[in-house]
Scaffold this motif. Sequence first.
Motif, PDB file in Angstrom:
ATOM      1  N   ASN A 239       0.824  -1.196   0.000  1.00 43.73           N
ATOM      2  CA  ASN A 239       0.000   0.000   0.000  1.00 43.73           C
ATOM      3  C   ASN A 239       0.862   1.252   0.000  1.00 43.73           C
ATOM      4  OD1 ASN A 239      -2.692   1.318   0.340  1.00 43.73           O
ATOM      5  ND2 ASN A 239      -1.779   1.989   2.261  1.00 43.73           N
ATOM      6  N   ALA A 242       2.183   1.861  -3.450  1.00 41.47           N
ATOM      7  CA  ALA A 242       1.131   2.401  -4.316  1.00 41.47           C
ATOM      8  C   ALA A 242       0.897   3.883  -4.039  1.00 41.47           C
ATOM      9  CB  ALA A 242      -0.161   1.609  -4.103  1.00 41.47           C
ATOM     10  N   ARG A 246       1.631   6.886  -6.684  1.00 40.57           N
ATOM     11  CA  ARG A 246       0.528   7.781  -7.045  1.00 40.57           C
ATOM     12  C   ARG A 246       0.894   9.229  -6.755  1.00 40.57           C
ATOM     13  NH1 ARG A 246      -3.027   4.937  -4.963  1.00 40.57           N
ATOM     14  NH2 ARG A 246      -3.223   5.920  -2.914  1.00 40.57           N
TER      15      ARG A 246
END
Length: 459
Positions: A239, A242, A246
């Motif tokens: 996570n 990610a 992003r």
Amino acid sequence: MKWANSLTLRSLALTTVWFVMALVVIAVVISALYRNTAERGFRQLLQAEMFNVVNSVSIDEKGELQGTPQLGDLKYKRPQTGWYWVVDPLYDNTKDPLRSPSLGETDLPTRPESEVPYDGDFRRTYMVRDEQGNDVAVMETVVVMDDNDRATRVRVSGNRNAVDSDVRWFSRRLYVALALFGVASVLLNGLIILWALRPLDSARAALSQISERGEGEMKGKFAVEIQPLADEINALLANNRAIVERARMQVGNLAHSLKTPIAVLLNEAQSMEGQGGKLIASQVVMMQAQVQAYLNRARIAAQTESVLTRCEVGPVLERLVRVMRRLNPDTEFSLSCTKGLVLAAEQQDLEEVVGNLLENAARFAKSEVRVSAQRLEAPEDAGDWAEITVVDDGPGLTPEEIQTAMKRGQRLDESGSGSGLGLSIVDDIVQAYGGRFELTGLEGAGLHARIVLPAKCRK
């Protein structure tokens, strides 16, 4: 202290203390029980010897005591051993008592009845010291010998040192045996604890590999109790990756979308004549600095405190110094870097920070620029930090000039190109990582730039 935070050391310490306390208590209890048993056996022996003497003595027709008790122990025959027996005639003070050969011509001391009274069985036991200095226990009773109510006092004694020596002999061997058992138990317990905590070492090693590589996940077969934690950490790392990707993509898109409009505005403002053009250009430069600063902070905030954020300092500095040598062949660049130094920062941030400092140093240096990087010595609770310095031999700056140079868009050298954003960008990036950026003028001997950034923890 490190040992206070170590599960292994705390477990070993607590179990060792428990073993030592338990063994001490066991040793004291067993020794006390053995002493009580030995003393009880000693009293029973004296009682049996006393009954033997009573049964072996009688009174003849002349009223003399007669009999030769055979107690079956040579200690009653050797002199001054502390093992004695005495039969005193209470019915006639003129009659001679009977004594054991060990007593010789001496008498066995007694204690008055007022101090040690007889019990319900008309017996009493007390301690005295004989002429040889032996501590002896005396068991005494009064016996009616015949139908004429002629009574005798029978005393049997035993050397108390025999009991004490026996107890000491037993206690020494007991303590040695328990000590050997305790050492073996502590060693075995330590091996058990180390074996039981090995899964934690495996998990720590897996996390260390992630920190060293800057990527990946916890791999390996873990204990049932640790596997859920490993799964959660892997999910957290995935996570985190990610989120960072992003954030980088969004920051990159924003930077790309703003770069062209700002560049157009700046070019147009610079082509305008008069004070209006200068005013617009200065405002556009400030806007450009603010946008770049907030973009850097947003990007850094997305990756700060991540175990994946890492950068080897040595290769980055070597590459930057190599480029600066090509661009500035007349300036000598020297590099000193601690081997294996790793920062908790992104490589591109380190390149931008050190690159700006090297450009400024190369612009003003006379002949030499020195670059160094090392780990800072700090208390354990202060964390791990690294120091990077860039020193040139140029004219240096006064404290007032340093304050001006640190402001956004301010340039001390108006003759060259540049926007005056380099040092402010350096300051923004360093502060975003929680570090420090310092400039020191060396009074005509150059400028000393120092940055402090978080380093990866020591292994």
